[in-house]
Design an enzyme around this catalytic site. Structure first.
Site, PDB file in Angstrom:
ATOM      1  N   SER A   1       9.562   0.294  -1.062  1.00 40.92           N
ATOM      2  CA  SER A   1      10.769   0.683  -1.210  1.00 40.92           C
ATOM      3  C   SER A   1      11.946  -0.073  -1.933  1.00 40.92           C
ATOM      4  O   SER A   1      13.351   0.105  -1.655  1.00 40.92           O
ATOM      5  CB  SER A   1      11.442   1.657  -0.123  1.00 40.92           C
ATOM      6  OG  SER A   1      10.360   2.632   0.351  1.00 40.92           O
TER       7      SER A   1
ATOM      8  N   GLY B   1       6.501   0.575  -6.554  1.00 46.46           N
ATOM      9  CA  GLY B   1       5.993   1.726  -6.508  1.00 46.46           C
ATOM     10  C   GLY B   1       6.700   2.684  -7.252  1.00 46.46           C
ATOM     11  O   GLY B   1       7.065   2.864  -8.152  1.00 46.46           O
ATOM     12  N   GLY B   2       7.620   3.519  -6.331  1.00 47.56           N
ATOM     13  CA  GLY B   2       8.172   4.703  -6.869  1.00 47.56           C
ATOM     14  C   GLY B   2       9.360   4.225  -8.122  1.00 47.56           C
ATOM     15  O   GLY B   2       9.169   4.886  -9.105  1.00 47.56           O
TER      16      GLY B   2
ATOM     17  N   GLU C   1       3.757  -6.406   1.730  1.00 43.05           N
ATOM     18  CA  GLU C   1       4.152  -4.902   1.671  1.00 43.05           C
ATOM     19  C   GLU C   1       3.969  -4.296   3.273  1.00 43.05           C
ATOM     20  O   GLU C   1       3.097  -4.030   3.554  1.00 43.05           O
ATOM     21  CB  GLU C   1       3.394  -4.019   0.725  1.00 43.05           C
ATOM     22  CG  GLU C   1       3.523  -4.679  -0.493  1.00 43.05           C
ATOM     23  CD  GLU C   1       3.052  -3.579  -1.491  1.00 43.05           C
ATOM     24  OE1 GLU C   1       3.880  -3.190  -2.487  1.00 43.05           O
ATOM     25  OE2 GLU C   1       2.130  -3.009  -1.511  1.00 43.05           O
TER      26      GLU C   1
ATOM     27  N   ASN D   1       3.612  -0.682  -9.785  1.00 42.46           N
ATOM     28  CA  ASN D   1       2.442  -0.170  -9.255  1.00 42.46           C
ATOM     29  C   ASN D   1       2.553   1.434  -9.411  1.00 42.46           C
ATOM     30  O   ASN D   1       3.072   2.121  -8.540  1.00 42.46           O
ATOM     31  CB  ASN D   1       2.098  -0.371  -7.637  1.00 42.46           C
ATOM     32  CG  ASN D   1       0.845   0.282  -7.134  1.00 42.46           C
ATOM     33  OD1 ASN D   1       0.064   0.773  -7.988  1.00 42.46           O
ATOM     34  ND2 ASN D   1       0.631   0.411  -5.859  1.00 42.46           N
ATOM     35  N   TRP D   2       1.648   1.918 -10.446  1.00 42.82           N
ATOM     36  CA  TRP D   2       1.950   3.463 -10.806  1.00 42.82           C
ATOM     37  C   TRP D   2       1.206   4.312  -9.955  1.00 42.82           C
ATOM     38  O   TRP D   2       1.318   5.595  -9.959  1.00 42.82           O
ATOM     39  CB  TRP D   2       1.578   3.676 -12.349  1.00 42.82           C
ATOM     40  CG  TRP D   2       2.669   3.195 -13.159  1.00 42.82           C
ATOM     41  CD1 TRP D   2       3.802   2.855 -13.068  1.00 42.82           C
ATOM     42  CD2 TRP D   2       2.520   3.644 -14.624  1.00 42.82           C
ATOM     43  NE1 TRP D   2       4.598   2.497 -14.106  1.00 42.82           N
ATOM     44  CE2 TRP D   2       3.872   3.018 -15.138  1.00 42.82           C
ATOM     45  CE3 TRP D   2       1.684   4.194 -15.628  1.00 42.82           C
ATOM     46  CZ2 TRP D   2       4.179   2.984 -16.624  1.00 42.82           C
ATOM     47  CZ3 TRP D   2       1.958   4.067 -16.871  1.00 42.82           C
ATOM     48  CH2 TRP D   2       3.148   3.520 -17.388  1.00 42.82           C
ATOM     49  N   LYS D   3       0.309   3.396  -9.146  1.00 42.32           N
ATOM     50  CA  LYS D   3      -0.544   4.577  -8.209  1.00 42.32           C
ATOM     51  C   LYS D   3      -1.384   5.506  -9.068  1.00 42.32           C
ATOM     52  O   LYS D   3      -1.702   5.361 -10.335  1.00 42.32           O
ATOM     53  CB  LYS D   3       0.056   4.997  -7.181  1.00 42.32           C
ATOM     54  CG  LYS D   3       0.979   3.875  -6.355  1.00 42.32           C
ATOM     55  CD  LYS D   3       1.667   4.333  -5.128  1.00 42.32           C
ATOM     56  CE  LYS D   3       2.579   3.378  -4.520  1.00 42.32           C
ATOM     57  NZ  LYS D   3       2.868   3.621  -3.148  1.00 42.32           N
TER      58      LYS D   3
ATOM     59  N   GLY E   1       6.714   3.666   0.041  1.00 41.20           N
ATOM     60  CA  GLY E   1       6.844   5.161  -0.129  1.00 41.20           C
ATOM     61  C   GLY E   1       7.820   5.701   0.991  1.00 41.20           C
ATOM     62  O   GLY E   1       7.916   7.273   0.674  1.00 41.20           O
TER      63      GLY E   1
ATOM     64  N   HIS F   1      -4.321  -3.301  -1.742  1.00 41.81           N
ATOM     65  CA  HIS F   1      -3.014  -2.384  -1.384  1.00 41.81           C
ATOM     66  C   HIS F   1      -3.439  -1.788  -0.226  1.00 41.81           C
ATOM     67  O   HIS F   1      -4.340  -1.504   0.119  1.00 41.81           O
ATOM     68  CB  HIS F   1      -2.729  -1.284  -2.504  1.00 41.81           C
ATOM     69  CG  HIS F   1      -1.462  -0.890  -2.488  1.00 41.81           C
ATOM     70  ND1 HIS F   1      -1.381   0.246  -1.607  1.00 41.81           N
ATOM     71  CD2 HIS F   1      -0.123  -1.146  -2.906  1.00 41.81           C
ATOM     72  CE1 HIS F   1       0.067   0.507  -1.720  1.00 41.81           C
ATOM     73  NE2 HIS F   1       0.551  -0.127  -2.652  1.00 41.81           N
TER      74      HIS F   1
ATOM     75  N   GLU G   1      -2.563   1.247   0.803  1.00 43.89           N
ATOM     76  CA  GLU G   1      -3.349   2.537   0.574  1.00 43.89           C
ATOM     77  C   GLU G   1      -4.879   2.728   0.431  1.00 43.89           C
ATOM     78  O   GLU G   1      -5.673   3.409   0.823  1.00 43.89           O
ATOM     79  CB  GLU G   1      -2.516   3.551  -0.567  1.00 43.89           C
ATOM     80  CG  GLU G   1      -1.335   3.829  -0.343  1.00 43.89           C
ATOM     81  CD  GLU G   1      -0.381   3.872  -1.541  1.00 43.89           C
ATOM     82  OE1 GLU G   1      -0.586   3.765  -2.717  1.00 43.89           O
ATOM     83  OE2 GLU G   1       1.105   4.000  -1.142  1.00 43.89           O
TER      84      GLU G   1
HETATM   85  C1  PEP Z   1       3.762   0.019  -3.291  1.00 47.27           C
HETATM   86  O1  PEP Z   1       2.984   1.014  -3.513  1.00 47.27           O
HETATM   87  O2  PEP Z   1       3.345  -1.000  -3.686  1.00 47.27           O
HETATM   88  C2  PEP Z   1       5.057   0.277  -3.372  1.00 47.27           C
HETATM   89  C3  PEP Z   1       5.779  -0.767  -2.737  1.00 47.27           C
HETATM   90  O3  PEP Z   1       5.743   1.650  -3.186  1.00 47.27           O
HETATM   91  P1  PEP Z   1       7.265   1.904  -3.072  1.00 47.27           P
HETATM   92  O4  PEP Z   1       7.877   0.965  -3.869  1.00 47.27           O
HETATM   93  O5  PEP Z   1       7.232   3.339  -3.628  1.00 47.27           O
HETATM   94  O6  PEP Z   1       7.424   1.807  -1.767  1.00 47.27           O
END
Ligand code: PEP
Length: 248
Positions: free
Chosen positions: A211, A232-233, A165, A10-12, A171, A95, A97
């Site tokens: 994470s 994500g990251g 999640e 997920n590049w956001k 994040g 999501h 966010e």
């Molecule tokens: C996400 O945005 O779905 C996510 C899991 O982010 P991260 O891996 O950065 O915690």
């Protein structure tokens, strides 16, 4: 019951057409022998360029959201047909966010989900509790609500990917332990069994997200109910390939 693992990024709101294509081109040879399904969900404006960059590879491109209506006066939104026209296969729905910053509710999640399924997009529906909810002992109550409302009316639950999640792990660099993730995902599978049918629940792909990275992916993926990751990251760098190759 064997379920094919599924690792999705997920590049956001990150990357440009240039940096995104560069990353995909570097990832392609690194993930080509993956035993799992692989997708990158990218910002809508990058979709055409990323679909082109991922051509002739096993990387599928996904979107980060979809509107429920086919068309109309919904400024700033994107329809399922628009996504499909450009070769999108997957779409993230609900999501945290979007729930936190953009007013997403279980009801809007449900509407987007039905549109995605009706148009042949493969939905990745996100659920998860906040830290306050976990600390108050409300994790199961929150997940039960998100699942029963968000998945309401789905005819074939096997077509839906669920991403568990925990909001406190997204994040933050704070991952759920293998045991916490396994226990909660097992609960989600049990709940899906109750809401739909136990046999179907055994076939539903449930990812962990929060994470997940190159260092902790193996331990998480070794858990019996964890079928993949929403990343994500770590999907913004070559670490994504290490996660995809978690079993190598
Ligand atoms: C996400 O945005 O779905 C996510 C899991 O982010 P991260 O891996 O950065 O915690």
């Amino acid at each position: 019951m064997s379920r094919k693992p599924f690792i999705a990024g997920n590049w956001k709101m990150n990357m440009t057409a240039e940096s995104g294509a560069k990353l995909i081109n570097e990832l392609k040879p690194l993930v080509k022998d993956a035993d799992c399904d692989v997708a990158l969900c990218v910002p809508a404006i990058l979709i055409p360029a990323m679909v082109k960059a991922a051509e002739d590879s096993n990387i599928k491109i996904g979107a980060e959201n979809v509107h429920w209506a086919a068309s109309g006066a919904f400024t700033g939104e994107i329809s399922a047909d628009m996504l499909k026209e450009y070769g999108v296969e997957y779409v993230i729905i609900g999501h945290s966010e979007r729930r936190q910053y953009f007013g997403e509710t279980d009801e809007t999640v449900n509407k987007r989900l039905h549109t995605a399924l009706n148009s042949g997009l493969k939905p990745i529906v996100c659920v998860g509790e906040t830290l306050a909810e976990r600390e108050a002992g409300e994790t199961e109550k929150v997940l039960t609500r998100q699942l029963s409302e968000g998945l309401k009316g789905v005819e074939d639950i096997k077509k839906v990917v669920i991403a568990y999640e925990p909001v406190w792990a997204i994040g933050t660099g704070k991952t759920a332990t293998n045991e916490q993730a396994q226990e909660t995902i097992a609960f989600i599978r049990k709940k899906i069994g109750e809401l739909f049918c136990p046999k179907c629940a055994e076939k539903v792909i449930i990812q962990y997200g929060g994470s997940m990275n190159a260092a902790n992916c193996k331990g998480l993926m070794a858990q019996p109910d964890i079928d993949g990751g929403l990343i994500g990251g770590a999907s913004l760098k070559l670490d994504f390939a290490t996660i995809v190759n978690f079993d190598k």
